[in-house]
Enzyme design. Structure first.
Site, mmCIF file in Angstrom:
data_model
loop_
_atom_site.group_PDB
_atom_site.id
_atom_site.type_symbol
_atom_site.label_atom_id
_atom_site.label_comp_id
_atom_site.label_asym_id
_atom_site.label_seq_id
_atom_site.Cartn_x
_atom_site.Cartn_y
_atom_site.Cartn_z
ATOM 1 N N HIS A 127 0.871 -1.188 0.000
ATOM 2 C CA HIS A 127 0.000 0.000 0.000
ATOM 3 C C HIS A 127 0.908 1.239 0.000
ATOM 4 C CE1 HIS A 127 -2.728 2.974 1.897
ATOM 5 N NE2 HIS A 127 -3.735 2.183 1.551
ATOM 6 N N ASP A 204 3.143 -4.446 7.920
ATOM 7 C CA ASP A 204 1.893 -3.690 7.838
ATOM 8 C C ASP A 204 0.752 -4.678 8.053
ATOM 9 O OD1 ASP A 204 -0.451 -2.511 7.019
ATOM 10 O OD2 ASP A 204 0.348 -1.672 5.158
ATOM 11 N N GLN A 207 -4.502 -5.226 7.094
ATOM 12 C CA GLN A 207 -5.522 -6.141 6.560
ATOM 13 C C GLN A 207 -5.460 -7.513 7.219
ATOM 14 O OE1 GLN A 207 -7.880 -5.229 4.539
ATOM 15 N NE2 GLN A 207 -7.112 -3.278 3.758
ATOM 16 N N LYS A 230 -10.482 -0.673 10.494
ATOM 17 C CA LYS A 230 -10.754 -1.875 9.697
ATOM 18 C C LYS A 230 -11.090 -3.068 10.601
ATOM 19 C CE LYS A 230 -7.356 -0.436 6.235
ATOM 20 N NZ LYS A 230 -8.054 0.214 5.129
ATOM 21 N N CYS A 368 -4.685 2.478 -3.628
ATOM 22 C CA CYS A 368 -3.419 2.958 -3.038
ATOM 23 C C CYS A 368 -2.288 1.967 -3.282
ATOM 24 C CB CYS A 368 -3.570 3.241 -1.543
ATOM 25 S SG CYS A 368 -4.800 4.490 -1.182
HETATM 26 N N1 PMP Z 1 -1.835 -0.597 4.543
HETATM 27 C C1 PMP Z 1 -2.808 -1.346 4.008
HETATM 28 C C2 PMP Z 1 -2.485 -2.708 3.489
HETATM 29 C C3 PMP Z 1 -4.102 -0.827 3.945
HETATM 30 O O1 PMP Z 1 -5.078 -1.565 3.395
HETATM 31 C C4 PMP Z 1 -4.367 0.459 4.458
HETATM 32 C C5 PMP Z 1 -5.759 1.057 4.394
HETATM 33 N N2 PMP Z 1 -6.337 1.032 3.130
HETATM 34 C C6 PMP Z 1 -3.320 1.181 5.011
HETATM 35 C C7 PMP Z 1 -2.061 0.626 5.042
HETATM 36 C C8 PMP Z 1 -3.510 2.558 5.584
HETATM 37 O O2 PMP Z 1 -4.320 2.512 6.710
HETATM 38 P P1 PMP Z 1 -4.814 3.875 7.397
HETATM 39 O O3 PMP Z 1 -5.330 4.729 6.264
HETATM 40 O O4 PMP Z 1 -5.898 3.445 8.308
HETATM 41 O O5 PMP Z 1 -3.665 4.481 8.060
#
Ligand code: PMP
Length: 410
Positions: A127, A204, A207, A230, A368
């Protein structure tokens, strides 16, 4: 197979989520965007409401009753989250989410350490939140970034990844579960390989935490980031787990109240970790809500959540495979309930827009993950992501709606 989760009344679970009973465009809502953000059960909404109605005060700075109640509830939430993740509470920095958590590692751990000629290893499926902070660090330190690639099923090519772990690599940052492909990476094995070579690993877990029973201590990484929204919790909540020795050595990222022991104009003595990294008033109500979310998930049992989502994923994958011209991106054997797809001749945004008119909420776009989109040579995909509160009927309604709208676009 649905069997391990059969003991749970999933219809009753679903009824805990007030939003899921609403309509959109005159149709019953089918919410398939939980990888983007999860819906919240009544217990979480009630915990936030109760805090503001009965206990609202700032944390740690007041001796009055409300201040004590707020502090106990906030620190209680840290303890619940720590138990949920199997880590020590004093190694858990509470912050606004994964984006903040990864930036904290980038600015406080990597920026002061990396030098020209050092390298950072990332993977193709990251991401942007796990790419851009490292690019900012690389630009400022002269370090370079190397990329681990994926195979045709969307799995990491482990042999290629390990071949990248050469002596100049100081840091490996990778996702536990891909938000686009659903791939569950073997982070335990990968972090062990990194550690053997003296490379610090950052995972990270955005998910993973909502879908899998996590044991961060067993993974053996150096840093693990999660985001609360999430995990059926409120937005603006999350955490960074870090090994104590890293937290002790890292300078603070933000300065301000709460993160100090004593301030003089000549100099400041910082608070101990994790408070050293928690400057200012935190999202108190949000973390109390996250504590309630963790209670909720723990009561369900994460193994049941995982089994339920696996059954929904299998059902959806089977049904989507019958849709003419549909291609699924990411078919790893170990996969979370995320399905990215395209239908021949239809633009992702057009499909998502028409599905919305049918009451079906899916995401379309690059998720993203531009480098992954470039890899596949597409600007965007559609993504349906499932959670334990979804139903098999909803999956069927989604596939029926997809068959209807794809004919409109053909
Ligand atoms: N990493 C991953 C794999 C994600 O799916 C997301 C959220 N889409 C993020 C990072 C970022 O999370 P946040 O916007 O809650 O900081």
């Amino acid at each position: 197979m649905n069997a391990p989760a059969a003991a749970i009344d999933w219809a009753a679970v679903r009824a805990d989520f007030p939003l899921l009973s609403r309509e959109v465009h005159g149709k019953p809502l089918v919410y398939l965007d939980s990888a983007n953000t999860g819906q919240k059960p009544e217990a979480v909404i009630a915990a936030v409401d109760d805090f503001y109605r009965h206990h609202n005060a700032n944390v740690s700075r007041a001796v009055h009753a409300l201040g004590t109640e707020a502090t106990e509830a906030y620190e209680g939430a840290r303890g619940k989250l720590a138990r949920f993740l199997n880590v020590r509470a004093d190694e858990l920095v509470l912050c606004s989410g994964t984006t903040f958590a990864l930036n904290l590692v980038a600015y406080s751990w990597a920026l002061p350490r990396l030098r020209p000629g050092d390298a950072i290893v990332l993977t193709r499926m990251e991401h942007h939140a796990n790419i851009v902070p490292w690019q900012l660090v690389a630009q400022r330190t002269g370090a370079i970034i190397k990329v681990a690639e994926i195979d045709e099923l969307g799995r990491l090519d482990l042999a290629q990844l390990y071949s990248l772990l050469t002596p100049e690599v100081k840091l490996l940052a990778l996702t536990h579960v891909s938000n686009v492909l659903g791939t569950v990476n073997p982070v335990r094995e990968i972090c062990r390989e990194a550690r053997k070579r003296g490379i610090v690993s950052v995972v990270d877990g955005s998910q993973a935490a909502p879908h899998r029973a996590l044991d961060i201590a067993a993974i053996g990484c150096d840093f693990y980031a999660i985001t609360g929204h999430k995990m059926s919790g409120p937005t603006g909540t999350g955490a960074l787990w870090a090994r104590r020795e890293h937290l002790a050595e890292m300078p603070p990222f933000l300065g301000g109240g709460e993160m100090i022991k004593e301030v003089r104009f000549e100099g400041t003595v910082f608070n101990d970790a994790p408070h050293k990294f928690e400057a200012g008033t935190p999202n108190i109500a949000g973390f109390i809500g996250l504590g309630a979310a963790v209670d909720y998930l723990s009561a369900l049992g994460m193994h049941h959540v995982e089994a339920r989502e696996q059954a929904l994923l299998d059902h959806a994958t089977r049904a989507l495979s019958q849709v003419p011209g549909l291609r699924i991106f990411g078919q790893a054997p170990d996969k979370a309930a995320v399905i990215s797809f395209l239908v021949e001749g239809a633009h992702a945004h057009d499909l998502a827009t028409l599905l919305d008119l049918e009451g079906v909420a899916i995401r379309s776009g690059h998720h993203c993950a531009h480098p992954l989109m470039h890899h596949f040579g597409v600007p965007a995909t559609c993504r349906a992501s499932l959670a334990y509160y979804n139903t098999f009927d909803e999956v069927d309604a989604f596939v029926a709606a997809l068959n209807k709208v794809r004919k409109l676009l053909a």
